[in-house]
Design a protein around this motif. Sequence first.
Motif, PDB file in Angstrom:
ATOM      1  N   GLU A 124      10.788  -0.945  -8.281  1.00 53.82           N
ATOM      2  CA  GLU A 124      11.157   0.063  -7.285  1.00 53.82           C
ATOM      3  C   GLU A 124      10.998   1.466  -7.854  1.00 53.82           C
ATOM      4  O   GLU A 124      10.626   2.395  -7.147  1.00 53.82           O
ATOM      5  CB  GLU A 124      12.601  -0.158  -6.801  1.00 53.82           C
ATOM      6  N   GLN A 125      11.258   1.603  -9.151  1.00 56.11           N
ATOM      7  CA  GLN A 125      11.130   2.925  -9.788  1.00 56.11           C
ATOM      8  C   GLN A 125       9.671   3.391  -9.766  1.00 56.11           C
ATOM      9  O   GLN A 125       9.373   4.531  -9.427  1.00 56.11           O
ATOM     10  CB  GLN A 125      11.659   2.884 -11.218  1.00 56.11           C
ATOM     11  N   GLU A 126       8.747   2.490 -10.151  1.00 59.14           N
ATOM     12  CA  GLU A 126       7.321   2.849 -10.154  1.00 59.14           C
ATOM     13  C   GLU A 126       6.862   3.184  -8.739  1.00 59.14           C
ATOM     14  O   GLU A 126       6.144   4.166  -8.515  1.00 59.14           O
ATOM     15  CB  GLU A 126       6.484   1.686 -10.722  1.00 59.14           C
ATOM     16  N   LEU A 127       7.294   2.356  -7.773  1.00 60.73           N
ATOM     17  CA  LEU A 127       6.947   2.609  -6.373  1.00 60.73           C
ATOM     18  C   LEU A 127       7.446   3.982  -5.920  1.00 60.73           C
ATOM     19  O   LEU A 127       6.718   4.746  -5.275  1.00 60.73           O
ATOM     20  CB  LEU A 127       7.598   1.537  -5.479  1.00 60.73           C
ATOM     21  N   GLY A 128       8.702   4.271  -6.252  1.00 65.52           N
ATOM     22  CA  GLY A 128       9.309   5.538  -5.841  1.00 65.52           C
ATOM     23  C   GLY A 128       8.553   6.730  -6.403  1.00 65.52           C
ATOM     24  O   GLY A 128       8.338   7.727  -5.702  1.00 65.52           O
ATOM     25  N   LEU A 129       8.095   6.625  -7.660  1.00 75.67           N
ATOM     26  CA  LEU A 129       7.340   7.719  -8.273  1.00 75.67           C
ATOM     27  C   LEU A 129       5.973   7.892  -7.604  1.00 75.67           C
ATOM     28  O   LEU A 129       5.524   9.015  -7.359  1.00 75.67           O
ATOM     29  CB  LEU A 129       7.184   7.464  -9.776  1.00 75.67           C
ATOM     30  N   LEU A 130       5.303   6.777  -7.292  1.00 72.27           N
ATOM     31  CA  LEU A 130       4.018   6.850  -6.583  1.00 72.27           C
ATOM     32  C   LEU A 130       4.192   7.468  -5.198  1.00 72.27           C
ATOM     33  O   LEU A 130       3.373   8.267  -4.753  1.00 72.27           O
ATOM     34  CB  LEU A 130       3.401   5.455  -6.455  1.00 72.27           C
ATOM     35  N   MET A 131       5.289   7.108  -4.532  1.00 75.02           N
ATOM     36  CA  MET A 131       5.583   7.664  -3.202  1.00 75.02           C
ATOM     37  C   MET A 131       5.807   9.171  -3.267  1.00 75.02           C
ATOM     38  O   MET A 131       5.589   9.888  -2.295  1.00 75.02           O
ATOM     39  CB  MET A 131       6.819   6.979  -2.612  1.00 75.02           C
ATOM     40  N   ALA A 132       6.270   9.642  -4.431  1.00 72.91           N
ATOM     41  CA  ALA A 132       6.533  11.076  -4.596  1.00 72.91           C
ATOM     42  C   ALA A 132       5.306  11.827  -5.101  1.00 72.91           C
ATOM     43  O   ALA A 132       5.378  13.017  -5.395  1.00 72.91           O
ATOM     44  CB  ALA A 132       7.703  11.272  -5.550  1.00 72.91           C
ATOM     45  N   GLY A 133       4.156  11.133  -5.224  1.00 69.16           N
ATOM     46  CA  GLY A 133       2.920  11.817  -5.580  1.00 69.16           C
ATOM     47  C   GLY A 133       2.509  11.708  -7.034  1.00 69.16           C
ATOM     48  O   GLY A 133       1.536  12.326  -7.449  1.00 69.16           O
ATOM     49  N   GLN A 134       3.242  10.918  -7.839  1.00 69.45           N
ATOM     50  CA  GLN A 134       2.853  10.723  -9.236  1.00 69.45           C
ATOM     51  C   GLN A 134       1.608   9.834  -9.309  1.00 69.45           C
ATOM     52  O   GLN A 134       1.386   8.997  -8.439  1.00 69.45           O
ATOM     53  CB  GLN A 134       3.987  10.024 -10.011  1.00 69.45           C
ATOM     54  N   THR A 135       0.810  10.005 -10.359  1.00 70.89           N
ATOM     55  CA  THR A 135      -0.321   9.090 -10.559  1.00 70.89           C
ATOM     56  C   THR A 135       0.217   7.771 -11.107  1.00 70.89           C
ATOM     57  O   THR A 135       1.332   7.714 -11.625  1.00 70.89           O
ATOM     58  CB  THR A 135      -1.324   9.666 -11.580  1.00 70.89           C
ATOM     59  N   LYS A 136      -0.603   6.716 -11.020  1.00 67.78           N
ATOM     60  CA  LYS A 136      -0.138   5.397 -11.461  1.00 67.78           C
ATOM     61  C   LYS A 136       0.201   5.398 -12.955  1.00 67.78           C
ATOM     62  O   LYS A 136       1.194   4.818 -13.379  1.00 67.78           O
ATOM     63  CB  LYS A 136      -1.203   4.334 -11.173  1.00 67.78           C
ATOM     64  N   THR A 137      -0.600   6.101 -13.771  1.00 70.10           N
ATOM     65  CA  THR A 137      -0.355   6.120 -15.212  1.00 70.10           C
ATOM     66  C   THR A 137       1.000   6.745 -15.531  1.00 70.10           C
ATOM     67  O   THR A 137       1.803   6.192 -16.266  1.00 70.10           O
ATOM     68  CB  THR A 137      -1.463   6.939 -15.934  1.00 70.10           C
ATOM     69  N   LYS A 138       1.271   7.902 -14.889  1.00 72.38           N
ATOM     70  CA  LYS A 138       2.553   8.583 -15.121  1.00 72.38           C
ATOM     71  C   LYS A 138       3.711   7.728 -14.631  1.00 72.38           C
ATOM     72  O   LYS A 138       4.748   7.636 -15.268  1.00 72.38           O
ATOM     73  CB  LYS A 138       2.564   9.934 -14.397  1.00 72.38           C
ATOM     74  N   ALA A 139       3.519   7.114 -13.436  1.00 75.43           N
ATOM     75  CA  ALA A 139       4.587   6.281 -12.860  1.00 75.43           C
ATOM     76  C   ALA A 139       4.893   5.111 -13.781  1.00 75.43           C
ATOM     77  O   ALA A 139       6.040   4.760 -14.029  1.00 75.43           O
ATOM     78  CB  ALA A 139       4.179   5.789 -11.474  1.00 75.43           C
ATOM     79  N   ALA A 140       3.829   4.479 -14.325  1.00 77.34           N
ATOM     80  CA  ALA A 140       4.025   3.329 -15.222  1.00 77.34           C
ATOM     81  C   ALA A 140       4.740   3.762 -16.499  1.00 77.34           C
ATOM     82  O   ALA A 140       5.630   3.080 -16.997  1.00 77.34           O
ATOM     83  CB  ALA A 140       2.673   2.706 -15.555  1.00 77.34           C
ATOM     84  N   ALA A 148       0.870  -1.182   0.000  1.00 79.81           N
ATOM     85  CA  ALA A 148       0.000   0.000   0.000  1.00 79.81           C
ATOM     86  C   ALA A 148       0.904   1.227   0.000  1.00 79.81           C
ATOM     87  O   ALA A 148       1.744   1.372   0.892  1.00 79.81           O
ATOM     88  CB  ALA A 148      -0.899  -0.012   1.228  1.00 79.81           C
ATOM     89  N   VAL A 149       0.758   2.085  -1.002  1.00 77.99           N
ATOM     90  CA  VAL A 149       1.603   3.282  -1.111  1.00 77.99           C
ATOM     91  C   VAL A 149       0.898   4.436  -0.416  1.00 77.99           C
ATOM     92  O   VAL A 149      -0.259   4.749  -0.736  1.00 77.99           O
ATOM     93  CB  VAL A 149       1.888   3.642  -2.575  1.00 77.99           C
ATOM     94  N   ILE A 150       1.580   5.064   0.542  1.00 74.89           N
ATOM     95  CA  ILE A 150       1.005   6.190   1.278  1.00 74.89           C
ATOM     96  C   ILE A 150       1.644   7.485   0.784  1.00 74.89           C
ATOM     97  O   ILE A 150       2.856   7.574   0.609  1.00 74.89           O
ATOM     98  CB  ILE A 150       1.188   6.017   2.814  1.00 74.89           C
ATOM     99  N   TYR A 151       0.772   8.464   0.511  1.00 74.04           N
ATOM    100  CA  TYR A 151       1.255   9.787   0.109  1.00 74.04           C
ATOM    101  C   TYR A 151       0.290  10.822   0.666  1.00 74.04           C
ATOM    102  O   TYR A 151      -0.935  10.707   0.495  1.00 74.04           O
ATOM    103  CB  TYR A 151       1.324   9.905  -1.414  1.00 74.04           C
ATOM    104  N   ASP A 152       0.840  11.800   1.376  1.00 73.02           N
ATOM    105  CA  ASP A 152       0.045  12.893   1.941  1.00 73.02           C
ATOM    106  C   ASP A 152      -1.147  12.376   2.743  1.00 73.02           C
ATOM    107  O   ASP A 152      -2.268  12.867   2.620  1.00 73.02           O
ATOM    108  CB  ASP A 152      -0.423  13.822   0.821  1.00 73.02           C
ATOM    109  N   GLY A 153      -0.879  11.355   3.578  1.00 73.73           N
ATOM    110  CA  GLY A 153      -1.892  10.873   4.515  1.00 73.73           C
ATOM    111  C   GLY A 153      -2.955   9.972   3.934  1.00 73.73           C
ATOM    112  O   GLY A 153      -3.940   9.652   4.611  1.00 73.73           O
ATOM    113  N   GLN A 154      -2.775   9.529   2.684  1.00 76.63           N
ATOM    114  CA  GLN A 154      -3.761   8.637   2.070  1.00 76.63           C
ATOM    115  C   GLN A 154      -3.068   7.468   1.380  1.00 76.63           C
ATOM    116  O   GLN A 154      -1.925   7.600   0.939  1.00 76.63           O
ATOM    117  CB  GLN A 154      -4.596   9.393   1.027  1.00 76.63           C
TER     118      GLN A 154
END
Length: 512
Positions: A491-507, A473-479
């Motif tokens: 790990e790259q996709e996870l890191g981008l999601l952790m930084a607030g990217q949407t899943k589409t952009k991260a993928a 479960a990826v948490i960002y800004d309390g959600q």
Amino acid sequence: MEYVIEMLGIRKEFGGFVANNNITLQLKKGEIHALLGENGAGKSTLMNVLFGLYQPESGEIKVHGKSVKITDPNVANDLGIGMVHQHFMLVENFTVTENIVLGNEPTKRGTVNIKDAAKDIAALSEKYGLDVDPHAKIEDISVGMQQRVEILKTLYRGAEILIFDEPTASLTPQEINELIEIMRRLISEGKSIILITHKLNEIMEVSDRVTIIRKGEGIGTVVTAETSPDQLAELMVGRQVEFKTEKTLANPKDEALNIENLVVLDYRGIEKVKGLNLTVRKGEIVGIAGIDGNGQSELIEAITGLRKVKSGKVTLNGQDITNKKPRQITETGIGHIPQDRHKHGLVLDFTIGHNIALQTYYKEPISKFGIIDYKKISKKAKQVIEEFDVRTGHGETTLARALSGGNQQKAIIGREVDRDPDLLIAALPTRGLDVGAIEFIHRRLIEQRDKGKAVLLISFELDEVMNVSDSIAVIYDGQIVDTLTPSQTTEQELGLLMAGQTKTKAAMKGDD
């Protein structure tokens, strides 16, 4: 070859327990020299001898080729040796400047001249790229920034040789990268560094040579470029270490933990958890991946009763535990490995035996009719110490503060797992642990899962989350912004999601 520091045949004992036995370490000018060993191997003890906090039973210390007696830290400072301790020596309600000059206050006409000191500190901070505000209060700055204050403290006192004791143990991945850059800048300015660590990837990235200690004995010194993480791990532990934890596919059953629309405030009254939803089932490990400060601490504290919930609901096995007292929540079936072992995990001036009994001292078989049976505490503690390989000087009677950080952690994990909770919350469970201990703890978490228990893992180490979790479960800004399967992400996709990217952009970025 002239060395800036030579520790030759150092022996240090504590009441018959040999912490260092005939250890030699030689530091060249302008190098980063890693000191590697398991938790409790004697690394910090050896550096405390160099810094004058301990006196050796035998051996010799040379600084720039001259034999010296370092009787206390002031002597070490005078010789140009500074130490950045694992647990910071800072006064929380003092400013950065006040902490740095403490004990070495500059005076002008008989009064302490803080104004000039702040200017000097700002100049030093700029020179080494530390970016520290001299006027900020310690209690208001991050852990990574507090560490920079400790570094500045040594530089302000004129240190040419810096000892870093487990410097990345409490840092986020971003802060670790920043610290590595700071260390490189220090070397480029002519400093020399001894780095105590057991993080092999950091050793490979930043060090020039490595001295390995195992159970208080010097194993040898190797050139980093001529070795590998696998070889270093084997030298450190004395056996081959599995970096990837083998596990079968999870077989999740009923819901154990359910969190609905949870809202939690921090100590300033600001929302840190914002309508969060999460489910953990029996027989699975759910890993929470996120950059520190995105609500992880507040979430854990809300589940365990250490912080009030503003709104929303937390249930365990269908039972509402929202805003219940910590003991009630514990007895409902939650085990908690806290992220701060000193603040929430141990009473440091209690023995390790009494710490192991903290959750059960009032229950049978340890207590009957309100009377504690100390023999039973001792028996239980010995069992946990042996089962979890907690290395102590004097068994269960050792004070908790006398154990290395890693052994303190193993004692906490032993206490919580021994209670066999339905849900085990493991917050940064391997922070500050060596590869052998990490391997051991990962196996324990998977064992709990395989016994049909639910495990909630919170970690800043992406490889740990990927390696151990069945679901992330990826948490960002309390959600919780997304839930992923480790085998179907990177790990790259996870890191981008952790930084607030949407899943589409991260993928999309992950495919680049």
